[in-house]
Scaffold this active site. Structure first.
Site, PDB file in Angstrom:
ATOM      1  N   ALA A   1      66.877  78.410   7.896  1.00 30.45           N
ATOM      2  CA  ALA A   1      67.826  79.277   7.347  1.00 30.45           C
ATOM      3  C   ALA A   1      69.041  78.626   6.609  1.00 30.45           C
ATOM      4  O   ALA A   1      69.690  79.298   5.984  1.00 30.45           O
ATOM      5  CB  ALA A   1      68.645  80.251   8.352  1.00 30.45           C
ATOM      6  N   CYS A   2      68.817  77.279   6.505  1.00 30.59           N
ATOM      7  CA  CYS A   2      69.991  76.556   5.773  1.00 30.59           C
ATOM      8  C   CYS A   2      69.314  75.798   4.617  1.00 30.59           C
ATOM      9  O   CYS A   2      68.315  75.234   4.748  1.00 30.59           O
ATOM     10  CB  CYS A   2      70.403  75.351   6.755  1.00 30.59           C
ATOM     11  SG  CYS A   2      71.628  74.018   6.062  1.00 30.59           S
ATOM     12  N   GLY A   3      70.072  76.154   3.540  1.00 28.34           N
ATOM     13  CA  GLY A   3      69.551  75.668   2.361  1.00 28.34           C
ATOM     14  C   GLY A   3      69.644  74.002   2.003  1.00 28.34           C
ATOM     15  O   GLY A   3      68.621  73.431   1.679  1.00 28.34           O
TER      16      GLY A   3
ATOM     17  N   ARG B   1      66.603  72.838   4.046  1.00 27.92           N
ATOM     18  CA  ARG B   1      65.333  73.180   3.548  1.00 27.92           C
ATOM     19  C   ARG B   1      65.151  72.319   2.352  1.00 27.92           C
ATOM     20  O   ARG B   1      64.174  71.551   2.094  1.00 27.92           O
ATOM     21  CB  ARG B   1      65.433  74.464   2.709  1.00 27.92           C
ATOM     22  CG  ARG B   1      65.145  75.607   3.633  1.00 27.92           C
ATOM     23  CD  ARG B   1      64.826  77.047   3.249  1.00 27.92           C
ATOM     24  NE  ARG B   1      65.905  77.403   2.188  1.00 27.92           N
ATOM     25  CZ  ARG B   1      67.047  78.126   2.573  1.00 27.92           C
ATOM     26  NH1 ARG B   1      66.804  78.402   4.077  1.00 27.92           N
ATOM     27  NH2 ARG B   1      67.780  78.465   1.755  1.00 27.92           N
TER      28      ARG B   1
END
Length: 142
Positions: A11-13, A16
């Site tokens: 869920a974390c850019g 990712r």
């Protein structure tokens, strides 16, 4: 480089982007979804030691329950802070990447390049549109 492990939150850019940079180096890492499979106390202590930081430095401050638990107060011991991270893994800052070249808290994501092979396999652009690797696999220095 054979073995790379990432403590990842999809869920974390930043997480990712870090995972994508690892893959762009030609390696498929071991992915630990740390919110579902948090490290135990010994593993967390080993990570903190490898990062050469304090438990407080690993705390993620902009999430609940940081404020609710009043973790900004200096009176909490390192052991107590670790207890909180074990009880609430969301408090562990991430992504953490472990390679043969070292262990890094990869904020920003391009910090991972310090512990990856010298070349990336091609161009890489972060989710926000910032290009950090050119088409030849070299880091773009701004």
């Amino acid at each position: 480089m054979r073995k790379i492990t990432i403590y990842h939150n999809p869920a974390c850019g930043t997480s990712r982007n870090t995972l994508s940079l690892i893959r762009n180096s030609g390696v498929e890492p071991t992915i630990i979804l740390y919110l579902e499979n948090p490290p135990d106390r010994i593993k967390l202590l080993n990570i903190i030691e490898a990062l050469q930081i304090t438990p407080r430095a690993l705390l993620r401050k902009n999430v609940e329950p940081y404020e609710t638990l009043n973790l900004a107060q200096a009176h909490w011991s390192d052991s107590q802070l670790i207890d909180f991270m074990l009880q609430y893994p969301i408090l562990i800052n991430r992504p953490i990447v472990i390679t043969e070249l070292g262990t890094k808290l990869c904020r920003p994501s391009e910090v991972v390049l310090e512990i990856l092979p010298d070349r990336q396999s091609g161009a890489f652009t972060k989710e926000d549109g910032e290009q950090i690797i050119d088409e030849y696999g070299n880091r773009i220095i701004n």
